[in-house]
Design a protein around this motif. Structure first.
Motif, PDB file in Angstrom:
ATOM      1  N   LEU A  76      15.355  44.622   2.251  1.00 60.80           N
ATOM      2  CA  LEU A  76      16.783  43.776   3.202  1.00 60.80           C
ATOM      3  C   LEU A  76      18.006  43.651   1.959  1.00 60.80           C
ATOM      4  CD1 LEU A  76      15.155  42.214   5.944  1.00 60.80           C
ATOM      5  CD2 LEU A  76      15.980  44.407   6.318  1.00 60.80           C
ATOM      6  N   GLY A  77      18.040  43.046   1.216  1.00 57.21           N
ATOM      7  CA  GLY A  77      18.289  42.681  -0.227  1.00 57.21           C
ATOM      8  C   GLY A  77      18.274  42.023  -1.045  1.00 57.21           C
ATOM      9  N   MET A  78      18.807  42.079  -2.365  1.00 54.68           N
ATOM     10  CA  MET A  78      18.412  41.435  -4.037  1.00 54.68           C
ATOM     11  C   MET A  78      19.259  40.794  -3.478  1.00 54.68           C
ATOM     12  SD  MET A  78      16.306  44.136  -5.375  1.00 54.68           S
ATOM     13  CE  MET A  78      16.044  45.387  -4.665  1.00 54.68           C
ATOM     14  N   GLN A 117      15.398  40.508  -0.275  1.00 51.79           N
ATOM     15  CA  GLN A 117      14.723  39.699   1.136  1.00 51.79           C
ATOM     16  C   GLN A 117      13.417  41.031   1.444  1.00 51.79           C
ATOM     17  OE1 GLN A 117      17.640  39.182   0.852  1.00 51.79           O
ATOM     18  NE2 GLN A 117      17.116  37.346  -0.134  1.00 51.79           N
ATOM     19  N   ALA A 118      12.732  41.097   2.243  1.00 48.50           N
ATOM     20  CA  ALA A 118      12.503  42.169   2.553  1.00 48.50           C
ATOM     21  C   ALA A 118      11.770  42.107   3.996  1.00 48.50           C
ATOM     22  CB  ALA A 118      10.752  43.113   1.949  1.00 48.50           C
ATOM     23  N   PHE A 119      11.424  43.258   4.461  1.00 47.22           N
ATOM     24  CA  PHE A 119      11.271  43.716   6.447  1.00 47.22           C
ATOM     25  C   PHE A 119       9.919  43.447   5.895  1.00 47.22           C
ATOM     26  CE2 PHE A 119      13.137  44.791  10.369  1.00 47.22           C
ATOM     27  CZ  PHE A 119      12.661  44.013  11.760  1.00 47.22           C
ATOM     28  N   VAL A 153      10.571  38.072   4.818  1.00 50.45           N
ATOM     29  CA  VAL A 153      10.083  37.313   3.589  1.00 50.45           C
ATOM     30  C   VAL A 153      11.210  37.689   2.230  1.00 50.45           C
ATOM     31  CG1 VAL A 153       8.316  36.798   1.899  1.00 50.45           C
ATOM     32  CG2 VAL A 153       7.848  37.627   4.533  1.00 50.45           C
ATOM     33  N   GLU A 154      11.630  36.045   2.237  1.00 43.55           N
ATOM     34  CA  GLU A 154      12.561  35.877   1.081  1.00 43.55           C
ATOM     35  C   GLU A 154      11.290  35.265  -0.427  1.00 43.55           C
ATOM     36  OE1 GLU A 154      16.746  33.945  -0.406  1.00 43.55           O
ATOM     37  OE2 GLU A 154      15.501  32.973   0.558  1.00 43.55           O
TER      38      GLU A 154
END
Length: 160
Positions: free
Chosen positions: A94-96, A152-154, A132-133
């Protein structure tokens, strides 16, 4: 997380298996090579001589040798954690943020990584998943930190 957390058939942890505050020391390590640097830089159309021109580096840089491409380093750091944590359970990154490269990485250095679970929350839009971060860190053989980021990951939940 208990030692018996259920895992995906491919080995990744489901959303429920991640324990906030736990740090993983990843077992995979990787020595980076000139070929890694050349292939990655050329595949991403990055002609920066800092990565691909040894003569330039020896004569015109502070390093005196090619510096590993930082995006290769970032990808390697995140990739190393996959087999321990998220293989088969990631829906998407989702992002870094807070990406840093505090020390140089050169060909011939060996990278080892850690990941801390910073937080997690259930998805508001998908009942079968959560976010989850992670805080990833990469070190070279002398213990110097060469990269870190928060990601962040889904992640899928354990099937009912």
């Amino acid at each position: 997380m208990s030692m018996t957390a259920e895992r995906h058939p491919r080995g990744g942890l489901y959303f429920e298996g991640f324990e906030v505050g736990k740090t993983y020391e990843h077992t995979l390590r990787r020595t980076v090579t000139q070929m890694d640097n050349m292939l990655f830089s050329n595949m991403t159309l990055n002609p920066q001589p800092l990565h691909i021109d040894r003569e330039f580096c020896e004569k015109e840089t502070d390093w005196g040798q090619p510096l590993m491409n930082s995006l290769f380093t970032l990808g390697l750091m995140i990739g190393i954690q996959v087999s321990d944590m998220t293989v088969g359970t990631t829906i998407a990154n989702l992002g870094m943020k807070d990406v840093k490269f505090p020390n140089p990485l050169f060909e011939g250095d060996t990278v080892r990584c850690t990941t801390e679970v910073l937080g997690k929350r259930e998805s508001k839009s998908r009942p079968n998943a959560g976010i989850v971060e992670f805080h990833h860190k990469a070190f070279k053989q002398d213990g110097k930190l060469v990269a870190e980021c928060t990601r962040q990951a889904f992640i899928i939940k354990k099937p009912a």
